[in-house]
Write a protein that holds these residues in place. Structure first.
Motif, PDB file in Angstrom:
ATOM      1  N   MET A   1       0.839  -1.191   0.000  1.00 31.14           N
ATOM      2  CA  MET A   1       0.000   0.000   0.000  1.00 31.14           C
ATOM      3  C   MET A   1       0.876   1.243   0.000  1.00 31.14           C
ATOM      4  SD  MET A   1      -2.911   1.038   2.695  1.00 31.14           S
ATOM      5  CE  MET A   1      -3.467   2.699   2.704  1.00 31.14           C
ATOM      6  N   VAL A  12      -3.402   4.671   8.826  1.00 27.30           N
ATOM      7  CA  VAL A  12      -4.025   3.875   7.777  1.00 27.30           C
ATOM      8  C   VAL A  12      -3.221   2.603   7.573  1.00 27.30           C
ATOM      9  CG1 VAL A  12      -4.614   3.807   5.327  1.00 27.30           C
ATOM     10  CG2 VAL A  12      -4.972   5.892   6.632  1.00 27.30           C
ATOM     11  N   SER A  14      -3.625  -1.549   5.599  1.00 26.67           N
ATOM     12  CA  SER A  14      -4.189  -2.124   4.376  1.00 26.67           C
ATOM     13  C   SER A  14      -5.668  -2.456   4.506  1.00 26.67           C
ATOM     14  CB  SER A  14      -3.408  -3.369   3.982  1.00 26.67           C
ATOM     15  OG  SER A  14      -3.525  -4.343   5.002  1.00 26.67           O
ATOM     16  N   ARG A  15      -6.214  -2.448   5.692  1.00 25.97           N
ATOM     17  CA  ARG A  15      -7.627  -2.771   5.874  1.00 25.97           C
ATOM     18  C   ARG A  15      -8.515  -1.541   5.995  1.00 25.97           C
ATOM     19  NH1 ARG A  15      -7.283  -8.055   9.779  1.00 25.97           N
ATOM     20  NH2 ARG A  15      -5.935  -9.186   8.376  1.00 25.97           N
ATOM     21  N   ASN A  16      -7.934  -0.371   6.084  1.00 23.22           N
ATOM     22  CA  ASN A  16      -8.713   0.859   6.202  1.00 23.22           C
ATOM     23  C   ASN A  16      -8.843   1.538   4.851  1.00 23.22           C
ATOM     24  OD1 ASN A  16      -8.998   0.552   8.956  1.00 23.22           O
ATOM     25  ND2 ASN A  16      -7.233   1.805   9.448  1.00 23.22           N
ATOM     26  N   GLU A  17      -9.893   2.283   4.718  1.00 21.01           N
ATOM     27  CA  GLU A  17     -10.132   3.036   3.490  1.00 21.01           C
ATOM     28  C   GLU A  17      -9.666   4.472   3.697  1.00 21.01           C
ATOM     29  OE1 GLU A  17     -13.959   4.310   0.747  1.00 21.01           O
ATOM     30  OE2 GLU A  17     -14.179   2.800   2.293  1.00 21.01           O
ATOM     31  N   ILE A  18      -9.021   5.028   2.696  1.00 21.70           N
ATOM     32  CA  ILE A  18      -8.581   6.419   2.765  1.00 21.70           C
ATOM     33  C   ILE A  18      -9.667   7.280   2.136  1.00 21.70           C
ATOM     34  CG2 ILE A  18      -6.858   8.093   2.000  1.00 21.70           C
ATOM     35  CD1 ILE A  18      -4.860   5.771   1.871  1.00 21.70           C
ATOM     36  N   LYS A  19     -10.231   8.196   2.899  1.00 20.51           N
ATOM     37  CA  LYS A  19     -11.284   9.079   2.402  1.00 20.51           C
ATOM     38  C   LYS A  19     -10.649  10.342   1.836  1.00 20.51           C
ATOM     39  CE  LYS A  19     -14.922   6.767   3.779  1.00 20.51           C
ATOM     40  NZ  LYS A  19     -15.937   6.284   2.870  1.00 20.51           N
ATOM     41  N   LYS A  28      -3.227  13.515  -1.986  1.00 16.30           N
ATOM     42  CA  LYS A  28      -4.016  12.980  -3.104  1.00 16.30           C
ATOM     43  C   LYS A  28      -3.142  12.874  -4.346  1.00 16.30           C
ATOM     44  CE  LYS A  28      -8.276  15.072  -1.535  1.00 16.30           C
ATOM     45  NZ  LYS A  28      -9.298  16.068  -1.801  1.00 16.30           N
TER      46      LYS A  28
END
Length: 103
Positions: A1, A12, A14-19, A28
């Motif tokens: 990641m 963060v 590998s199991r969390n989502e980045i908003k 970004k």
């Protein structure tokens, strides 16, 4: 990641989502640049060519979108094989627990 370097994003894994709303524009841009060497594709659905009844039910719409995604991935893999970017013997295409031939 991809590893981000701001304090908020350091938690963060590998199991969390980045908003997108919670990271800076600089981060970004780092994420987008990290994808430069990746093969990217998109799927376009012309709604006027789809039966109206498909959009009446959320389940029917989701099934249609899932099918369109599956076909898009399959065609992207076929395109990569045809261009010599991917060896067909190295490809096993599995969606919804069903193994399917790419060719």
């Amino acid at each position: 990641m991809y590893k981000l370097y701001n304090a908020e994003a350091q938690n963060v894994n590998s199991r969390n989502e980045i908003k997108a709303a919670k990271i800076s524009n600089a981060d970004k841009n780092k994420l987008y640049r990290s994808l430069n060497k990746c093969y990217k594709f998109g799927i376009i659905i012309h709604e006027n060519g789809v039966l109206d009844r498909i959009f009446e039910s959320k389940k029917d719409k989701q099934r249609y979108l899932d099918h369109a995604y599956k076909i898009g991935v399959k065609r992207a893999l076929q395109n990569m094989i045809n261009q010599g970017q991917l060896n067909p013997d190295d490809v096993e295409f599995t969606l919804n627990k069903y193994k399917q031939s790419v060719l």
